[in-house]
Scaffold this motif. Structure first.
Motif, PDB file in Angstrom:
ATOM      1  N   SER A  58      -4.985  -8.896  -5.160  1.00 17.06           N
ATOM      2  CA  SER A  58      -4.128  -7.761  -4.802  1.00 17.06           C
ATOM      3  C   SER A  58      -4.965  -6.526  -4.471  1.00 17.06           C
ATOM      4  O   SER A  58      -4.680  -5.801  -3.506  1.00 17.06           O
ATOM      5  CB  SER A  58      -3.173  -7.464  -5.960  1.00 17.06           C
ATOM      6  OG  SER A  58      -2.418  -6.318  -5.704  1.00 17.06           O
ATOM      7  N   SER A  76      -6.359  -6.986  -1.064  1.00 17.84           N
ATOM      8  CA  SER A  76      -5.300  -6.835  -0.063  1.00 17.84           C
ATOM      9  C   SER A  76      -4.979  -5.363   0.169  1.00 17.84           C
ATOM     10  O   SER A  76      -4.846  -4.908   1.311  1.00 17.84           O
ATOM     11  CB  SER A  76      -4.053  -7.591  -0.533  1.00 17.84           C
ATOM     12  OG  SER A  76      -3.000  -7.423   0.376  1.00 17.84           O
ATOM     13  N   ASP A  77      -4.887  -4.599  -0.932  1.00 18.81           N
ATOM     14  CA  ASP A  77      -4.604  -3.155  -0.823  1.00 18.81           C
ATOM     15  C   ASP A  77      -5.735  -2.430  -0.105  1.00 18.81           C
ATOM     16  O   ASP A  77      -5.493  -1.531   0.717  1.00 18.81           O
ATOM     17  CB  ASP A  77      -4.411  -2.550  -2.218  1.00 18.81           C
ATOM     18  CG  ASP A  77      -3.134  -3.044  -2.886  1.00 18.81           C
ATOM     19  OD1 ASP A  77      -2.274  -3.596  -2.167  1.00 18.81           O
ATOM     20  OD2 ASP A  77      -3.009  -2.892  -4.120  1.00 18.81           O
ATOM     21  N   ARG A  98      -5.514  -3.105   3.562  1.00 20.17           N
ATOM     22  CA  ARG A  98      -4.388  -2.387   4.156  1.00 20.17           C
ATOM     23  C   ARG A  98      -4.729  -0.905   4.330  1.00 20.17           C
ATOM     24  O   ARG A  98      -4.431  -0.294   5.352  1.00 20.17           O
ATOM     25  CB  ARG A  98      -3.154  -2.556   3.266  1.00 20.17           C
ATOM     26  CG  ARG A  98      -1.836  -2.370   4.029  1.00 20.17           C
ATOM     27  CD  ARG A  98      -0.631  -2.696   3.169  1.00 20.17           C
ATOM     28  NE  ARG A  98      -0.576  -4.097   2.806  1.00 20.17           N
ATOM     29  CZ  ARG A  98      -0.596  -4.545   1.554  1.00 20.17           C
ATOM     30  NH1 ARG A  98      -0.676  -3.700   0.546  1.00 20.17           N
ATOM     31  NH2 ARG A  98      -0.533  -5.830   1.303  1.00 20.17           N
TER      32      ARG A  98
END
Length: 449
Positions: free
Chosen positions: A433, A436-437, A440
């Motif tokens: 996570s 992924s953050d 992004r």
């Protein structure tokens, strides 16, 4: 428990080998077992030519155990495969191709298999060698396997390919590296596409679960593998291709073959040599053996963790060859959440007891003060990364073993606490996570610019 990394030629302990040598000499001394310069030799004559009497042999004089003298000396370690330093005895007792058709070796392997079957919950994945010198190697190995009925429900076989093209090229056995690859893989495609014409090989391949790439990783290669590297058919020099070159072309052929069947690629990697070997394996391998050098690269260690690439570690083997036991990173890797298992590598060289894998678990538990939960997690990992069938994995791990986290853990079978599985799963999800953050955020900042 599954012994996920073990070589068939050293799958017995030294006492077992000694006992077998003495037994054969006692029961069949007049059997013709070899041929030298056109002259047939009985077992008794073989020992007489070596100026030794098997009755006087001891575990110490057998001299197959690795010790301080083999540390960072892979050449000396390889010589330990020769009982009493005699290559004639290695050819006679530890080879599949010899005058007696590898009978002695098959009998010893079957004795090891019987002991595994009696212990009920121990499995092993022995490595047998295919060198790529000739396409007939596969048929000869299959005939040995079938003739001597080496099959055991507690064994799954892996084919190891030694990285010794340079030796064969220097002796003019092979014209190019491409021919070596052809000798290794073409018979497999033929047996898979047309099993009726290759019945023996087709039958043998049912018990083979994967491939391994083996040799001394500390050997330096001056060539850096890239898109400018020669194609295998054009690699005709006597220089050995680099590690990454071997791995890439083995991987490509295995992936092509996997359109027709299912083989895993499980190379030796990260035992010594360049850290770039671990990069090559990360891109190509299903799991690796050793992985010691990961401790020198936190980035690669993190990648192996994120991808959950299994690592079969052999601390007792490393202790005699490359790294002292106390410095072995297995405990650190386990606590960080890398998917590690314990394996024996070569019981003949590194272990003293009849149950070499239990020896690994017992010593690791004592030295690193591992809990029961730690040991059960390692054992669970060994089943997951093994070549056992889906049905067998369901039997040992539970029907939902493919699911992640606590949902995939049947505590009645694995004895791994659900809180441990939940911690592993949540930690991995959090790390993914975070990545992924971060990706992004980077995309948003790029767009805003």
């Amino acid at each position: 428990q599954v012994d996920t990394h073990i070589h068939a030629a050293a799958c017995m302990n030294q006492k077992h080998l000694l006992r077998f040598i003495k037994h054969t000499y006692q029961t069949e001394p007049d059997r013709i077992v070899a041929e030298k310069k056109g002259k047939k030799m009985t077992l008794k004559q073989v020992f007489e030519s070596l100026h030794m009497d098997p009755y006087d042999l001891t575990v110490d004089s057998l001299d197959v155990h690795a010790g301080r003298q083999t540390f960072h000396r892979f050449d000396k370690f390889n010589s330990k495969y020769n009982p009493v330093g005699a290559s004639e005895l290695r050819d006679l007792y530890l080879k599949t191709e010899n005058y007696i058709g590898g009978e002695y070796f098959a009998r010893m392997v079957k004795e090891v298999a019987r002991e595994l079957e009696e212990s009920k919950y121990q499995y092993t994945e022995p490595r047998l060698s295919i060198y790529g010198r000739s396409p007939d190697e596969w048929l000869n190995l299959a005939k040995w396997f079938i003739k001597h009925k080496v099959y055991s429900p507690n064994m799954r076989w892996i084919i190891q390919v030694p990285r010794i093209y340079d030796i064969f090229r220097s002796k003019n056995i092979l014209p190019s590296f491409g021919k070596m690859l052809e000798n290794i893989f073409v018979p497999l495609f033929e047996a898979t596409i047309n099993p009726k014409d290759h019945k023996e090989l087709h039958l043998f391949l049912k018990y083979v679960t994967g491939f391994d790439s083996v040799d001394d990783e500390s050997k330096h290669s001056g060539h850096m593998f890239s898109d400018k590297s020669l194609n295998p058919d054009l690699w005709t020099s006597e220089k050995n291709p680099p590690y990454s070159y071997y791995l890439y072309y083995m991987y490509v052929n295995i992936m092509l073959l996997n359109n027709l069947r299912n083989f895993l690629f499980r190379p030796h990697c990260g035992e010594a040599g360049s850290i770039t070997h671990l990069v090559s394996a990360f891109l190509t391998a299903d799991n690796i053996s050793h992985g010691l050098l990961l401790k020198k690269s936190p980035v690669l260690q993190y990648l192996y963790y994120l991808a959950q690439i299994p690592i079969a570690m052999s601390p007792l083997s490393n202790n005699s060859l490359f790294l002292e036991y106390s410095k072995n990173p297995l405990r650190e890797f386990l606590h960080k959440g890398l998917r590690v298992s314990l394996s024996t590598d070569d019981p003949m060289q590194f272990h003293y007891t009849k149950e070499a894998l239990m020896e690994e678990y017992a010593i690791a538990a004592q030295v690193w003060k591992l809990s029961t939960c730690d040991l059960c997690e390692i054992a669970r990992n060994s089943v997951l990364q093994s070549g056992l069938s889906d049905k067998e994995k369901q039997k040992f791990l539970g029907v939902n073993y493919c699911k992640e986290g606590p949902e995939g853990n049947d505590i009645r079978k694995t004895n791994v606490a659900q809180i441990r599985m939940a911690f592993r799963y949540e930690t991995l999800c959090n790390e993914l996570s975070f990545l992924s953050d971060a990706m992004r955020t980077e995309e948003i900042s790029t767009l805003s610019k």
